[in-house]
Design a protein around this motif. Structure first.
Motif, short mmCIF file in Angstrom:
data_model
loop_
_atom_site.label_atom_id
_atom_site.label_comp_id
_atom_site.label_asym_id
_atom_site.label_seq_id
_atom_site.Cartn_x
_atom_site.Cartn_y
_atom_site.Cartn_z
N ALA A 65 0.81 -1.21 0.00
CA ALA A 65 0.00 0.00 0.00
C ALA A 65 0.84 1.27 0.00
N PHE A 66 1.99 1.23 0.68
CA PHE A 66 2.75 2.46 0.89
C PHE A 66 4.17 2.43 0.34
N GLY A 67 4.67 1.24 0.02
CA GLY A 67 6.04 1.15 -0.50
C GLY A 67 7.10 1.53 0.51
N ALA A 68 6.78 1.45 1.80
CA ALA A 68 7.75 1.81 2.83
C ALA A 68 8.86 0.79 2.91
N GLU A 69 10.01 1.23 3.37
CA GLU A 69 11.14 0.34 3.61
C GLU A 69 11.04 -0.16 5.05
N ILE A 70 10.96 -1.48 5.22
CA ILE A 70 10.67 -2.05 6.53
C ILE A 70 11.78 -2.98 6.98
N ARG A 75 25.92 -2.95 7.69
CA ARG A 75 25.02 -1.80 7.59
C ARG A 75 24.72 -1.42 6.15
N ARG A 76 25.73 -1.25 5.33
CA ARG A 76 25.50 -0.80 3.96
C ARG A 76 24.71 -1.82 3.15
N ARG A 77 24.96 -3.11 3.42
CA ARG A 77 24.20 -4.14 2.71
C ARG A 77 22.75 -4.12 3.16
N ALA A 78 22.50 -3.91 4.45
CA ALA A 78 21.13 -3.83 4.94
C ALA A 78 20.37 -2.69 4.28
N ILE A 79 21.02 -1.53 4.17
CA ILE A 79 20.39 -0.37 3.53
C ILE A 79 20.10 -0.67 2.07
N ARG A 80 21.02 -1.34 1.41
CA ARG A 80 20.81 -1.68 -0.01
C ARG A 80 19.63 -2.62 -0.18
N HIS A 81 19.50 -3.61 0.70
CA HIS A 81 18.34 -4.51 0.65
C HIS A 81 17.05 -3.70 0.78
N LEU A 82 17.03 -2.77 1.73
CA LEU A 82 15.82 -1.95 1.94
C LEU A 82 15.51 -1.13 0.69
N LYS A 104 16.09 -1.88 -2.27
CA LYS A 104 15.59 -2.79 -3.31
C LYS A 104 14.20 -3.36 -2.98
N GLY A 105 13.64 -2.91 -1.87
CA GLY A 105 12.29 -3.33 -1.52
C GLY A 105 12.21 -4.59 -0.69
N ARG A 106 13.34 -5.09 -0.19
CA ARG A 106 13.33 -6.29 0.64
C ARG A 106 13.09 -5.93 2.11
N VAL A 107 12.44 -6.83 2.81
CA VAL A 107 12.33 -6.70 4.27
C VAL A 107 13.60 -7.28 4.88
N VAL A 108 14.20 -6.55 5.81
CA VAL A 108 15.41 -7.04 6.47
C VAL A 108 15.08 -7.33 7.93
N ILE A 109 15.41 -8.54 8.37
CA ILE A 109 15.18 -8.93 9.76
C ILE A 109 16.53 -9.00 10.46
N PHE A 110 16.68 -8.20 11.51
CA PHE A 110 17.92 -8.18 12.29
C PHE A 110 17.78 -9.14 13.47
N ALA A 111 18.71 -10.09 13.56
CA ALA A 111 18.65 -11.09 14.62
C ALA A 111 19.95 -11.12 15.41
#
Length: 253
Positions: free
Chosen positions: A45-50, A118-125, A127-134
């Motif tokens: 609905a919103f295209g937010a980076e999550i 960090r930079r890879r996480a931002i790049r995933h976001l 590109k529209g991917r959801v990133v889960i930090f564990a």
């Protein structure tokens, strides 16, 4: 066609207790699926980076282990591994409904997840991917609330959404036990700490204040809760408002 969200990039903190559902322990697949669908709906609905930070209290609590005589660092590392289990379960639920997802861990375990970069996480976001930090911060003595604040600051998120089980905001007492408990519509971080409300620890609150990161506490099982927040609807409890704290337009007067 997506609607422009009030918050462009968000970190959702999902507690382990929320994933356990009514059974109180382990992972309830129905809850994981519900959370996944909520995230999918918000993205479409919103295209937010999550990005998501998961807790591990439904499997193991480091503080509980330490209280029973276990070495605190060992108990905390066990808690970090519990968050990885939850992250993989949430990834599975998301990918079953077509949401591309990456899990990144602060403790390297390359067979199941990427190391946190960090930079890879931002790049995933981007590109529209959801990133889960564990695996928390990767160090003992830090909570997953602190992890959420740290990761949100690192990826330049605009808000932290804290998804809780069984409560729709912050109260002055447990509303499940006290029907007269009063809900706070908004608080500053200093008010939250001075009142001893237990929403997050002092380290997490300090990180949020220093980096001007507001927090919204809401019910994890609220239908369309994430979407409501992204479109600016007033739900849950807003925490922020100190001088210099960035207050997005979605915060009501």
């Amino acid at each position: 066609m997506t609607v422009k969200p009030r918050y462009r990039r968000v970190v959702i903190k999902v507690s382990g207790e929320a994933l356990a559902g009514e059974q109180g322990y382990g992972i309830d697949p129905a809850v994981a699926s519900f959370v996944a669908r909520e995230i999918q709906q918000a993205k479409e609905a919103f295209g937010a980076e999550i990005a998501i930070v998961v807790g591990g209290g439904n499997i193991w609590r480091g503080l509980a282990g330490a209280a029973r005589g276990m070495d605190r660092a060992t108990a905390d590392y066990m808690g970090m591994l519990a968050t990885v289990i939850n992250a993989l379960a949430l990834q599975d639920a998301l990918e079953k409904i077509g949401v591309e997802t990456r899990v990144q861990t602060a403790i390297e375990m390359r067979a199941v997840a990427e190391p946190y970069i960090r930079r890879r996480a931002i790049r995933h976001l981007e590109k529209g991917r959801v990133v889960i930090f564990a695996a928390g911060t990767g160090s003992p003595y830090f909570s997953t609330d602190t992890t959420a604040a740290l990761r949100a600051a690192e990826i330049e998120a605009e808000v932290i959404l804290m998804a809780k089980r069984g409560v729709d905001g912050v109260y002055d007492d447990d509303p499940r036990r006290n029907p007269k408990a009063r809900k706070f519509e908004r608080l500053t971080f200093l008010e939250m700490l001075n009142l001893g409300l237990g929403v997050m620890d002092a380290t997490a609150a300090s990180l949020c204040m220093e980096n001007h990161l507001p927090v919204i506490v809401f019910n994890a099982m609220d239908p369309e809760g994430i979407s409501k927040i992204l479109q600016g609807e007033k739900i849950g409890t807003f925490i922020g408002g100190e001088e210099g704290c960035r207050e997005p337009l979605s915060v009501p007067n």
